[in-house]
Design a protein around this motif. Sequence first.
Motif, PDB file in Angstrom:
ATOM      1  N   ASN A 114      60.448 -22.554  17.400  1.00 52.64           N
ATOM      2  CA  ASN A 114      61.818 -22.345  17.636  1.00 52.64           C
ATOM      3  C   ASN A 114      62.053 -20.710  18.097  1.00 52.64           C
ATOM      4  O   ASN A 114      61.233 -20.760  18.748  1.00 52.64           O
ATOM      5  N   ASP A 115      63.137 -20.438  17.312  1.00 53.24           N
ATOM      6  CA  ASP A 115      63.830 -19.737  18.436  1.00 53.24           C
ATOM      7  C   ASP A 115      62.792 -18.504  18.724  1.00 53.24           C
ATOM      8  O   ASP A 115      63.555 -18.378  19.642  1.00 53.24           O
ATOM      9  N   LEU A 116      62.632 -17.943  17.795  1.00 50.75           N
ATOM     10  CA  LEU A 116      61.692 -16.376  18.142  1.00 50.75           C
ATOM     11  C   LEU A 116      60.971 -16.507  18.693  1.00 50.75           C
ATOM     12  O   LEU A 116      60.658 -15.517  19.623  1.00 50.75           O
ATOM     13  N   ILE A 117      59.554 -17.953  19.051  1.00 50.01           N
ATOM     14  CA  ILE A 117      59.351 -18.235  20.158  1.00 50.01           C
ATOM     15  C   ILE A 117      59.729 -17.977  21.466  1.00 50.01           C
ATOM     16  O   ILE A 117      59.727 -17.813  22.207  1.00 50.01           O
ATOM     17  N   ARG A 118      61.068 -18.979  21.429  1.00 54.57           N
ATOM     18  CA  ARG A 118      61.789 -18.898  22.849  1.00 54.57           C
ATOM     19  C   ARG A 118      62.229 -18.107  23.494  1.00 54.57           C
ATOM     20  O   ARG A 118      62.082 -17.824  24.225  1.00 54.57           O
ATOM     21  N   ASP A 119      63.192 -16.740  22.299  1.00 55.93           N
ATOM     22  CA  ASP A 119      63.788 -15.741  22.989  1.00 55.93           C
ATOM     23  C   ASP A 119      63.129 -14.389  22.829  1.00 55.93           C
ATOM     24  O   ASP A 119      63.057 -13.770  23.359  1.00 55.93           O
ATOM     25  N   THR A 120      61.721 -13.876  22.390  1.00 51.24           N
ATOM     26  CA  THR A 120      60.766 -13.232  22.483  1.00 51.24           C
ATOM     27  C   THR A 120      59.280 -13.709  22.257  1.00 51.24           C
ATOM     28  O   THR A 120      58.929 -15.244  23.481  1.00 51.24           O
ATOM     29  N   ASN A 121      58.342 -12.782  23.336  1.00 52.96           N
ATOM     30  CA  ASN A 121      57.778 -12.560  23.377  1.00 52.96           C
ATOM     31  C   ASN A 121      56.436 -12.841  22.275  1.00 52.96           C
ATOM     32  O   ASN A 121      56.684 -11.323  21.333  1.00 52.96           O
ATOM     33  N   VAL A 122      55.752 -13.549  21.250  1.00 52.06           N
ATOM     34  CA  VAL A 122      55.354 -13.658  20.365  1.00 52.06           C
ATOM     35  C   VAL A 122      54.007 -14.168  21.178  1.00 52.06           C
ATOM     36  O   VAL A 122      53.162 -15.122  21.041  1.00 52.06           O
ATOM     37  N   ALA A 123      52.569 -13.162  19.690  1.00 54.18           N
ATOM     38  CA  ALA A 123      51.556 -13.842  20.562  1.00 54.18           C
ATOM     39  C   ALA A 123      50.756 -12.653  19.274  1.00 54.18           C
ATOM     40  O   ALA A 123      50.946 -12.377  18.106  1.00 54.18           O
ATOM     41  N   TYR A 124      49.284 -14.344  18.846  1.00 52.66           N
ATOM     42  CA  TYR A 124      48.810 -14.246  17.326  1.00 52.66           C
ATOM     43  C   TYR A 124      46.993 -13.470  17.287  1.00 52.66           C
ATOM     44  O   TYR A 124      46.947 -14.158  18.932  1.00 52.66           O
ATOM     45  N   GLY A 125      47.004 -12.612  16.804  1.00 51.06           N
ATOM     46  CA  GLY A 125      45.471 -12.245  16.931  1.00 51.06           C
ATOM     47  C   GLY A 125      44.832 -13.495  16.081  1.00 51.06           C
ATOM     48  O   GLY A 125      45.340 -12.473  14.499  1.00 51.06           O
ATOM     49  N   VAL A 126      44.316 -13.744  15.893  1.00 54.69           N
ATOM     50  CA  VAL A 126      43.180 -14.847  14.935  1.00 54.69           C
ATOM     51  C   VAL A 126      41.314 -14.344  14.566  1.00 54.69           C
ATOM     52  O   VAL A 126      40.583 -14.769  15.347  1.00 54.69           O
ATOM     53  N   PHE A 127      41.620 -13.344  14.075  1.00 56.07           N
ATOM     54  CA  PHE A 127      40.346 -12.894  13.893  1.00 56.07           C
ATOM     55  C   PHE A 127      38.948 -14.211  13.511  1.00 56.07           C
ATOM     56  O   PHE A 127      39.450 -15.439  12.930  1.00 56.07           O
ATOM     57  N   PRO A 128      37.880 -14.379  14.072  1.00 56.99           N
ATOM     58  CA  PRO A 128      37.225 -13.326  14.970  1.00 56.99           C
ATOM     59  C   PRO A 128      38.133 -13.290  16.213  1.00 56.99           C
ATOM     60  O   PRO A 128      37.129 -12.067  17.147  1.00 56.99           O
ATOM     61  N   ASN A 129      37.839 -14.069  16.554  1.00 57.64           N
ATOM     62  CA  ASN A 129      38.001 -13.734  18.301  1.00 57.64           C
ATOM     63  C   ASN A 129      38.664 -14.606  19.161  1.00 57.64           C
ATOM     64  O   ASN A 129      38.788 -15.226  20.717  1.00 57.64           O
ATOM     65  N   PHE A 130      40.051 -15.350  18.947  1.00 56.24           N
ATOM     66  CA  PHE A 130      40.871 -15.185  19.732  1.00 56.24           C
ATOM     67  C   PHE A 130      42.210 -15.083  19.595  1.00 56.24           C
ATOM     68  O   PHE A 130      43.440 -14.567  19.110  1.00 56.24           O
ATOM     69  N   ILE A 131      43.373 -15.252  21.251  1.00 52.23           N
ATOM     70  CA  ILE A 131      45.026 -14.617  21.030  1.00 52.23           C
ATOM     71  C   ILE A 131      45.232 -15.921  21.736  1.00 52.23           C
ATOM     72  O   ILE A 131      44.723 -15.931  22.571  1.00 52.23           O
ATOM     73  N   THR A 132      46.569 -15.724  20.788  1.00 49.21           N
ATOM     74  CA  THR A 132      47.382 -16.902  21.901  1.00 49.21           C
ATOM     75  C   THR A 132      48.702 -16.619  21.925  1.00 49.21           C
ATOM     76  O   THR A 132      49.681 -15.939  21.141  1.00 49.21           O
ATOM     77  N   PRO A 133      49.693 -16.211  23.385  1.00 48.68           N
ATOM     78  CA  PRO A 133      50.830 -15.706  23.450  1.00 48.68           C
ATOM     79  C   PRO A 133      51.715 -16.799  23.150  1.00 48.68           C
ATOM     80  O   PRO A 133      51.998 -17.381  24.380  1.00 48.68           O
ATOM     81  N   LEU A 134      52.492 -17.324  22.617  1.00 47.77           N
ATOM     82  CA  LEU A 134      53.474 -18.497  22.512  1.00 47.77           C
ATOM     83  C   LEU A 134      54.255 -18.418  23.693  1.00 47.77           C
ATOM     84  O   LEU A 134      54.886 -17.409  23.738  1.00 47.77           O
ATOM     85  N   ASP A 135      54.644 -19.967  23.795  1.00 50.62           N
ATOM     86  CA  ASP A 135      55.772 -19.806  24.588  1.00 50.62           C
ATOM     87  C   ASP A 135      56.336 -21.562  23.679  1.00 50.62           C
ATOM     88  O   ASP A 135      55.483 -22.370  23.634  1.00 50.62           O
ATOM     89  N   THR A 136      57.585 -21.513  23.890  1.00 54.82           N
ATOM     90  CA  THR A 136      58.285 -23.081  23.624  1.00 54.82           C
ATOM     91  C   THR A 136      57.959 -24.044  24.982  1.00 54.82           C
ATOM     92  O   THR A 136      57.560 -25.263  24.701  1.00 54.82           O
ATOM     93  N   VAL A 137      57.490 -24.165  26.343  1.00 53.92           N
ATOM     94  CA  VAL A 137      56.931 -24.834  26.852  1.00 53.92           C
ATOM     95  C   VAL A 137      55.567 -24.597  27.337  1.00 53.92           C
ATOM     96  O   VAL A 137      55.176 -26.047  27.703  1.00 53.92           O
ATOM     97  N   GLY A 138      54.727 -23.978  26.369  1.00 52.66           N
ATOM     98  CA  GLY A 138      53.029 -24.427  26.842  1.00 52.66           C
ATOM     99  C   GLY A 138      52.539 -22.885  26.368  1.00 52.66           C
ATOM    100  O   GLY A 138      53.645 -21.648  26.642  1.00 52.66           O
TER     101      GLY A 138
END
Length: 175
Positions: free
Chosen positions: A44-68
């Motif tokens: 969505n637009d939030l992911i397109r227009d900002t840097n969004v990163a989720y930390g998911v317990f216990p061991n992973f992080i994903t910085p999302l982007d619209t292209v991958g």
Amino acid sequence: LDYRGGVMALFPNGHTRMVTPKFPQAIAARGDARTELPCVPGANDLIRDTNVAYGVFPNFITPLDTVGFPIITFWPVDARSTEIVWEWFAPEGQCESDPFWSAMLPGFDAVMGEDFMNLAPMQKSLESPGLRSIPLSYQERRIYHLHEEIDRTIGREKIPAELRVEPLLEKFVES
């Protein structure tokens, strides 16, 4: 990352979200190229227009982007070392021969390499008898939240008092 506009969210069970604005020059530089690339379905637009990163317990992080985006996992090896693995996810048909990905993948590897260069000196500092504590910033409270959840998962009573983190962030956890 433009930390001045950052918002750090803490969620139950040690999960987190970081949202920071993209620098206008980054949006301008990638704007035309991004419109030509397929987008991840549902981005969505939030992911397109900002840097969004989720930390998911216990061991992973994903910085999302619209292209991958990468999913970065952390696998503890021992008290002083962790294996870190990242894998990229993109819309079907994207590949490393695409000019965008040809620049993106080595650039991300370089950023990760810079982060890794800091780890050994940071560990040495942490083990120094002169270090009594480290003040954490608003952005770094995500890390503290993770450590609080690790203690809860293990069971605080099973952790020596000097190794426990003091639970401080519960009132900031969003439901």
